[in-house]
Design an enzyme around this catalytic site. Structure first.
Site, PDB file in Angstrom:
ATOM      1  N   SER A 108       0.853  -1.183   0.000  1.00  0.00           N
ATOM      2  CA  SER A 108       0.000   0.000   0.000  1.00  0.00           C
ATOM      3  C   SER A 108       0.892   1.237   0.000  1.00  0.00           C
ATOM      4  O   SER A 108       2.114   1.126   0.100  1.00  0.00           O
ATOM      5  CB  SER A 108      -0.888   0.007   1.235  1.00  0.00           C
ATOM      6  OG  SER A 108      -0.081   0.284   2.371  1.00  0.00           O
ATOM      7  N   LYS A 109       0.247   2.380  -0.068  1.00  0.00           N
ATOM      8  CA  LYS A 109       0.981   3.651  -0.134  1.00  0.00           C
ATOM      9  C   LYS A 109       1.992   3.788   1.001  1.00  0.00           C
ATOM     10  O   LYS A 109       3.058   4.361   0.826  1.00  0.00           O
ATOM     11  CB  LYS A 109      -0.006   4.820  -0.047  1.00  0.00           C
ATOM     12  CG  LYS A 109      -0.607   5.157  -1.388  1.00  0.00           C
ATOM     13  CD  LYS A 109      -1.093   6.604  -1.395  1.00  0.00           C
ATOM     14  CE  LYS A 109      -1.861   6.889  -2.673  1.00  0.00           C
ATOM     15  NZ  LYS A 109      -3.292   7.005  -2.452  1.00  0.00           N
ATOM     16  N   ARG A 110       1.604   3.245   2.130  1.00  0.00           N
ATOM     17  CA  ARG A 110       2.447   3.294   3.325  1.00  0.00           C
ATOM     18  C   ARG A 110       3.855   2.734   3.065  1.00  0.00           C
ATOM     19  O   ARG A 110       4.826   3.115   3.699  1.00  0.00           O
ATOM     20  CB  ARG A 110       1.722   2.411   4.358  1.00  0.00           C
ATOM     21  CG  ARG A 110       1.973   2.550   5.766  1.00  0.00           C
ATOM     22  CD  ARG A 110       0.859   1.824   6.544  1.00  0.00           C
ATOM     23  NE  ARG A 110       0.482   0.514   5.996  1.00  0.00           N
ATOM     24  CZ  ARG A 110       1.197  -0.587   6.122  1.00  0.00           C
ATOM     25  NH1 ARG A 110       2.336  -0.542   6.763  1.00  0.00           N
ATOM     26  NH2 ARG A 110       0.780  -1.730   5.603  1.00  0.00           N
TER      27      ARG A 110
END
Ligand code: GLU
Length: 471
Positions: free
Chosen positions: A246-248
């Protein structure tokens, strides 16, 4: 003897939905499809799934094409636009209607909601079962309708997946999905099948988030009497922590990897190893990967991103790249990272330094840092650490070295001999002279060998830099 199956040349495809950038997972899926086709004299096609008009801007499509090009995954033929095939999709929906494998459904949204409510109250499955499935066409009203495919009602559908094995889905879980909406636009699920069939796709290699779609898509293949492609649903990529990407986790788009300065060849090598293996081979060329790649080598467990491994492979690729490929890669990196381009003179200087700097560089910025000495203009500004080695004694040594360098023939042995002579006259080893020389020539403490730098800079530039330092 049974007649042998007609030979179908391998056709694979990548079918990205334009979302604004090219996801690293899409790049890997594209790579697998590319490797599979290229290793089998097959064709690798690119289809943009642009049926969602709101998201599918020309900019979003351009980002995919750029990502594909940077990755070096050249596709065969023209880019295929899914939305351009809408009339054909509708035609197939009507063919299914004509052959009795699909039907007109006149149920409204309200009808469907009421059906679900009642089903829930009675504890039945809320999957919509249309009353129009077996209705006599004579009873059809003159109103808007959708075309639904007739899904099998009982039994099971088995997806023979080359990665996941046989995956069994109970048919009671499959609804009569809509193929053509009431405004005559095709649904995504229909479009994918029609396009894959019309493109002659023999192998569908894609993320396992589409596994359930395969069961539904098979209904259309069967309805049309088309050959079902070989399925290979590959596990998604996870982050270094083992969680879904994910973006994280940072870099999700391939353009970010380009901007970090990894060569595309290294990305191909790295992504190929993300979920696929060939024995213990880690570092390989495209030709080797194309030769070796097979669906049997794809693992069932999600692969984890590993930046250390990427950097390691990147270093190995940089070390083996030829000058033209390296320069091309560096220029592409600078543009991707929005950094100033190199002048023609800098490009020439950099190219002359490749042999001595490409050995230990893990990325293009790393390579440029090592080659910095030949890219900067005089006077060289030593950084704080380097400046410390330019004390009075050191400057004296550099001044003393200058006349030797004026006359020495410009090769490594003679340069070394000249430097050794000056160091010895101060009762020191050659190493003591190296630090001030690095500071004078490169303004840094960590540089390539001082003699390598001198050879690349040439006599005049070397002497001028020493002179600048001794003034
Ligand atoms: N458009 C889908 C995606 O971007 C891929 C569909 C497919 O490969 O069948 O995930």
């Amino acid at each position: 003897m049974l007649p042998s199956a007609p030979h179908r040349p391998v056709v694979t495809r990548i079918a990205p939905s334009p979302t604004g950038f090219m996801h690293i997972g899409t790049a890997r899926t594209a790579l697998f499809n590319w490797l599979y086709a290229r290793g089998r004299d097959g064709r690798f096609l690119l289809r943009i799934e642009d049926t969602d008009a709101a998201r599918s801007t020309p900019k979003a499509t351009a980002a995919i094409l750029e990502g594909m090009k940077w990755m070096g995954l050249e596709w065969d033929g023209d880019v295929i636009s899914q939305s351009a095939n809408a009339a054909r999709h509708a035609e197939v929906a009507r063919l299914m209607l004509a052959n009795g494998t699909a039907y007109k459904c006149f149920s409204t949204q309200d009808d469907i909601a009421a059906y679900r409510e009642a089903a829930q109250a009675e504890g039945r499955s809320t999957l919509f079962r249309s009353p129009w499935r077996d209705a006599d066409p004579a009873s059809h009203p003159d109103g808007p309708y959708v075309i639904r495919v007739k899904a099998p009602i009982d039994g099971v559908t088995v997806i023979h997946d080359r990665v996941q094995g046989d995956v069994t889905i109970r048919n009671e879980q499959l609804d009569d999905m809509i193929c053509l909406r009431s405004d005559a636009t095709p649904t995504y699920m229909l479009a994918v099948v029609v396009d894959d069939h019309d493109m002659g796709v023999t192998h569908v290699i894609r993320g396992d988030d589409h596994l359930n779609n395969a069961a539904r898509q098979m209904i259309v293949y069967h309805a049309m009497g088309w050959d079902v492609p070989v399925w290979a649903h590959i596990p998604l990529i996870h982050g270094e922590d083992g969680k879904k990407l994910s973006k994280r986790h940072g870099a999700l788009g391939v353009h970010e990897y380009q901007a970090m300065g990894y060569p595309a060849a290294a990305m191909r090598n790295y992504l190929a190893r993300l979920g696929w293996s060939h024995g213990n081979d880690e570092f390989f060329t495209d030709a080797e990967a194309q030769n070796w790649f097979d669906l049997d080598g794809i693992g069932k467990a999600p692969a984890r991103l590993d930046f250390k491994k990427l950097a390691h492979l990147s270093g190995r690729h940089i070390a083996t790249m030829d000058d033209a490929a390296l320069l091309d890669g560096v220029l592409g990196y600078l543009a991707a990272a929005s950094l100033p381009p190199l002048t023609a003179a800098q490009q020439t200087a950099l190219t002359s330094a490749f042999d001595i700097v490409k050995g230990g560089a893990k990325s293009f910025p790393d390579l440029l840092e090592k080659a910095r000495f030949c890219l900067i203009a005089r006077p060289v500004q030593p950084d704080e650490k380097a400046a410390k080695s330019l004390d009075t004694v050191s400057r004296g040594m550099l001044a003393q070295l200058t006349p030797h360098l004026q006359t020495a023939s410009w090769d490594r042995d003679n340069l070394e001999a000249a430097a050794a002579r000056v160091a010895e006259s101060h009762g020191m080893g050659l190493g003591k002279l190296a630090a001030p020389l690095r500071a004078a020539l490169a303004g840094r403490t960590a540089t390539p060998s001082v003699f390598d730098m001198m050879l690349i800079l040439g006599r005049d530039e070397t002497l001028l830099r020493l002179q600048d330092t001794c003034e």
